[in-house]
Motif scaffolding. Structure first.
Motif, short mmCIF file in Angstrom:
data_model
loop_
_atom_site.label_atom_id
_atom_site.label_comp_id
_atom_site.label_asym_id
_atom_site.label_seq_id
_atom_site.Cartn_x
_atom_site.Cartn_y
_atom_site.Cartn_z
N VAL A 67 -44.67 3.54 3.55
CA VAL A 67 -43.22 4.09 3.63
C VAL A 67 -43.43 5.24 4.48
CG1 VAL A 67 -41.05 4.93 2.73
CG2 VAL A 67 -42.26 3.09 1.69
N PRO A 68 -42.82 5.46 5.75
CA PRO A 68 -43.09 6.77 6.54
C PRO A 68 -42.18 7.83 5.87
CG PRO A 68 -41.53 5.40 7.60
CD PRO A 68 -42.13 4.70 6.32
N MET A 69 -42.98 9.35 6.23
CA MET A 69 -42.01 10.45 5.96
C MET A 69 -41.13 10.84 6.84
SD MET A 69 -43.16 11.03 2.73
CE MET A 69 -43.05 9.25 2.45
N GLU A 70 -40.19 11.61 6.48
CA GLU A 70 -39.33 12.17 7.66
C GLU A 70 -39.74 13.44 7.91
OE1 GLU A 70 -35.05 10.15 6.47
OE2 GLU A 70 -36.16 10.59 4.73
N TRP A 71 -40.12 14.39 6.76
CA TRP A 71 -40.47 15.63 7.09
C TRP A 71 -41.76 15.91 6.54
CZ3 TRP A 71 -37.13 19.63 9.03
CH2 TRP A 71 -35.99 19.38 9.31
N VAL A 72 -42.54 17.20 6.82
CA VAL A 72 -43.74 17.74 6.09
C VAL A 72 -43.60 19.08 5.86
CG1 VAL A 72 -44.86 18.24 8.39
CG2 VAL A 72 -46.24 17.76 6.40
N LEU A 73 -44.14 19.50 4.78
CA LEU A 73 -44.08 20.74 4.13
C LEU A 73 -45.37 21.22 4.23
CD1 LEU A 73 -42.84 23.52 3.20
CD2 LEU A 73 -42.54 22.60 1.01
N THR A 74 -45.93 22.29 4.85
CA THR A 74 -47.24 22.84 4.63
C THR A 74 -47.14 24.42 4.28
OG1 THR A 74 -47.31 23.74 6.97
CG2 THR A 74 -48.14 21.09 6.43
N PRO A 75 -47.84 24.93 3.77
CA PRO A 75 -48.13 26.32 3.23
C PRO A 75 -47.63 27.25 4.27
CG PRO A 75 -49.81 25.17 2.16
CD PRO A 75 -49.46 24.34 3.29
N GLU A 76 -48.45 27.18 5.24
CA GLU A 76 -48.10 28.38 6.37
C GLU A 76 -47.01 27.75 7.32
OE1 GLU A 76 -49.78 31.16 6.54
OE2 GLU A 76 -50.94 30.34 4.61
#
Length: 191
Positions: free
Chosen positions: A174-183
Protein backbone atom coordinates in the motif's frame (compact mmCIF):
# COMPACT_ATOMS: atom_id res chain seq x y z
CA UNK A 1 18.55 -6.15 -3.97
CA UNK A 2 15.68 -8.09 -2.46
CA UNK A 3 13.40 -6.61 0.18
CA UNK A 4 15.09 -8.71 2.86
CA UNK A 5 18.55 -7.48 1.81
CA UNK A 6 17.40 -3.85 1.87
CA UNK A 7 15.74 -4.40 5.26
CA UNK A 8 18.93 -5.89 6.71
CA UNK A 9 21.01 -2.95 5.46
CA UNK A 10 18.58 -0.35 6.81
CA UNK A 11 18.20 -2.10 10.18
CA UNK A 12 21.98 -2.29 10.59
CA UNK A 13 22.29 1.41 9.83
CA UNK A 14 19.59 2.27 12.39
CA UNK A 15 21.17 0.07 15.04
CA UNK A 16 24.49 1.90 14.52
CA UNK A 17 22.89 5.28 15.27
CA UNK A 18 23.97 7.00 18.47
CA UNK A 19 21.46 7.47 21.26
CA UNK A 20 21.96 11.22 20.80
CA UNK A 21 20.95 11.02 17.11
CA UNK A 22 17.89 8.86 17.85
CA UNK A 23 16.73 11.15 20.68
CA UNK A 24 17.35 14.31 18.66
CA UNK A 25 15.34 12.94 15.75
CA UNK A 26 12.54 11.92 18.13
CA UNK A 27 12.37 15.44 19.58
CA UNK A 28 12.16 16.92 16.08
CA UNK A 29 9.38 14.51 15.08
CA UNK A 30 7.37 15.48 18.17
CA UNK A 31 7.69 19.16 17.17
CA UNK A 32 6.52 18.40 13.62
CA UNK A 33 3.30 16.91 15.04
CA UNK A 34 2.21 20.49 15.79
CA UNK A 35 2.45 21.31 12.06
CA UNK A 36 0.21 18.75 10.35
CA UNK A 37 0.04 19.56 6.62
CA UNK A 38 -3.67 18.78 6.36
CA UNK A 39 -6.64 20.01 8.37
CA UNK A 40 -7.59 17.68 11.22
CA UNK A 41 -10.32 18.83 13.58
CA UNK A 42 -10.14 18.57 17.34
CA UNK A 43 -11.52 15.23 18.48
CA UNK A 44 -10.80 13.50 15.16
CA UNK A 45 -9.03 10.14 15.25
CA UNK A 46 -5.37 9.73 14.33
CA UNK A 47 -3.62 6.37 14.14
CA UNK A 48 0.00 6.25 15.24
CA UNK A 49 2.51 3.59 16.25
CA UNK A 50 4.48 3.39 19.51
CA UNK A 51 8.16 3.49 18.42
CA UNK A 52 10.64 0.98 19.81
CA UNK A 53 14.43 0.83 19.70
CA UNK A 54 15.92 3.02 16.99
CA UNK A 55 12.60 3.37 15.16
CA UNK A 56 11.94 7.06 14.37
CA UNK A 57 9.94 8.85 17.04
CA UNK A 58 8.99 8.49 20.68
CA UNK A 59 5.91 8.69 22.85
CA UNK A 60 6.46 12.47 22.78
CA UNK A 61 5.03 12.59 19.25
CA UNK A 62 1.87 10.88 20.48
CA UNK A 63 1.76 13.27 23.44
CA UNK A 64 1.95 16.20 20.99
CA UNK A 65 -1.06 14.87 19.10
CA UNK A 66 -3.03 14.38 22.32
CA UNK A 67 -2.05 17.91 23.36
CA UNK A 68 -3.92 19.17 20.28
CA UNK A 69 -7.12 17.37 21.24
CA UNK A 70 -6.94 14.47 18.80
CA UNK A 71 -8.21 10.98 19.68
CA UNK A 72 -5.37 8.50 19.24
CA UNK A 73 -5.46 4.84 18.38
CA UNK A 74 -2.38 2.63 18.27
CA UNK A 75 -1.87 -0.81 16.71
CA UNK A 76 -2.24 -4.09 18.53
CA UNK A 77 -0.80 -7.15 16.78
CA UNK A 78 -3.34 -9.98 16.94
CA UNK A 79 -2.22 -13.48 17.85
CA UNK A 80 -1.67 -15.99 15.08
CA UNK A 81 -0.60 -15.49 11.49
CA UNK A 82 -0.32 -11.98 10.01
CA UNK A 83 -3.72 -10.35 9.50
CA UNK A 84 -5.12 -6.82 9.75
CA UNK A 85 -3.95 -4.98 12.87
CA UNK A 86 -6.31 -4.39 15.74
CA UNK A 87 -6.33 -0.97 17.40
CA UNK A 88 -6.63 0.38 20.94
CA UNK A 89 -7.30 3.85 22.30
CA UNK A 90 -4.22 5.61 23.61
CA UNK A 91 -3.92 8.39 26.19
CA UNK A 92 -1.21 9.65 28.51
CA UNK A 93 -2.63 7.38 31.22
CA UNK A 94 -2.85 4.22 29.09
CA UNK A 95 -0.94 1.34 30.72
CA UNK A 96 1.45 -0.28 28.24
CA UNK A 97 3.08 -3.68 28.00
CA UNK A 98 5.73 -5.25 25.80
CA UNK A 99 4.22 -7.97 23.67
CA UNK A 100 4.90 -9.90 20.50
CA UNK A 101 8.19 -9.02 18.73
CA UNK A 102 9.03 -6.58 21.50
CA UNK A 103 6.32 -4.14 20.42
CA UNK A 104 4.80 -1.89 23.06
CA UNK A 105 1.01 -2.03 23.14
CA UNK A 106 -1.79 -0.77 25.40
CA UNK A 107 -3.16 -3.14 28.00
CA UNK A 108 -6.61 -1.69 27.26
CA UNK A 109 -9.37 -3.39 25.32
CA UNK A 110 -8.86 -3.92 21.59
CA UNK A 111 -11.16 -1.94 19.32
CA UNK A 112 -10.66 -4.49 16.54
CA UNK A 113 -9.43 -3.93 12.99
CA UNK A 114 -12.41 -1.76 12.02
CA UNK A 115 -11.33 1.10 14.31
CA UNK A 116 -8.90 2.33 11.65
CA UNK A 117 -11.87 3.30 9.46
CA UNK A 118 -12.51 6.21 11.86
CA UNK A 119 -9.02 7.68 11.43
CA UNK A 120 -8.42 10.86 9.43
CA UNK A 121 -4.64 10.38 9.43
CA UNK A 122 -2.40 7.40 10.11
CA UNK A 123 1.31 7.59 10.84
CA UNK A 124 2.93 4.41 9.55
CA UNK A 125 6.31 3.03 10.61
CA UNK A 126 8.69 2.25 7.78
CA UNK A 127 12.29 1.30 7.18
CA UNK A 128 12.27 3.39 4.00
CA UNK A 129 9.92 5.11 1.57
CA UNK A 130 10.42 6.28 -1.99
CA UNK A 131 9.64 9.70 -3.46
CA UNK A 132 6.85 7.89 -5.30
CA UNK A 133 5.26 6.52 -2.11
CA UNK A 134 6.49 2.91 -2.01
CA UNK A 135 7.01 1.83 1.62
CA UNK A 136 9.30 -0.83 3.00
CA UNK A 137 8.07 -2.18 6.34
CA UNK A 138 9.33 -4.91 8.63
CA UNK A 139 8.07 -7.65 6.32
CA UNK A 140 5.04 -9.29 7.94
CA UNK A 141 2.53 -7.20 5.97
CA UNK A 142 0.31 -6.13 8.88
CA UNK A 143 -0.03 -2.55 7.66
CA UNK A 144 -0.55 -3.62 4.04
CA UNK A 145 -3.43 -5.78 5.26
CA UNK A 146 -4.85 -2.98 7.43
CA UNK A 147 -4.59 0.22 5.38
CA UNK A 148 -7.05 -0.67 2.58
CA UNK A 149 -9.89 -0.59 5.16
CA UNK A 150 -9.28 3.11 5.79
CA UNK A 151 -9.43 6.35 3.84
CA UNK A 152 -7.02 8.00 6.28
CA UNK A 153 -4.16 10.06 4.90
CA UNK A 154 -1.14 7.72 5.04
CA UNK A 155 2.09 9.27 6.35
CA UNK A 156 5.27 7.17 6.62
CA UNK A 157 7.80 8.20 9.27
CA UNK A 158 11.46 7.57 8.45
CA UNK A 159 14.85 9.20 8.96
CA UNK A 160 15.85 11.77 6.33
CA UNK A 161 18.32 9.44 4.59
CA UNK A 162 15.64 6.72 4.30
CA UNK A 163 13.68 8.56 1.58
CA UNK A 164 14.99 6.70 -1.46
CA UNK A 165 14.61 6.78 -5.22
CA UNK A 166 13.74 3.10 -5.56
CA UNK A 167 12.64 0.09 -3.49
CA UNK A 168 11.48 -3.40 -4.42
CA UNK A 169 7.68 -3.32 -4.61
CA UNK A 170 5.02 -6.04 -4.62
CA UNK A 171 1.42 -5.71 -5.85
CA UNK A 172 -0.08 -5.81 -2.33
CA UNK A 173 2.15 -2.98 -0.99
CA UNK A 174 0.00 0.00 0.00
CA UNK A 175 1.60 3.31 -1.07
CA UNK A 176 2.10 6.26 1.24
CA UNK A 177 0.83 9.74 0.42
CA UNK A 178 3.20 11.71 2.67
CA UNK A 179 6.48 11.22 4.48
CA UNK A 180 7.60 12.79 7.73
CA UNK A 181 11.31 13.01 8.51
CA UNK A 182 13.05 14.63 11.50
CA UNK A 183 14.85 17.37 9.56
CA UNK A 184 12.78 18.02 6.42
CA UNK A 185 9.39 17.52 8.05
CA UNK A 186 6.30 16.71 6.03
CA UNK A 187 6.63 16.13 2.27
CA UNK A 188 3.92 15.05 -0.14
CA UNK A 189 4.96 12.02 -2.18
CA UNK A 190 4.59 11.75 -5.94
CA UNK A 191 2.72 8.43 -5.96
Amino acid sequence: MTKDEVRARLRAKREAMSVFAVEGAAANLAEWMYRLPMPVGEGETIGCYLPIGSEPGSDAMLDALIDQGFRLIVPVVPDGDPQPLHWAAYSLATPLETRRWGLVEPKSESLGPGALADASVIFVPALAVTHGGARLGRGAGYYDRSLPASRAVRIAIVYDDEVLNDLPVEPNDVPMEWVLTPEAGFRRLDG
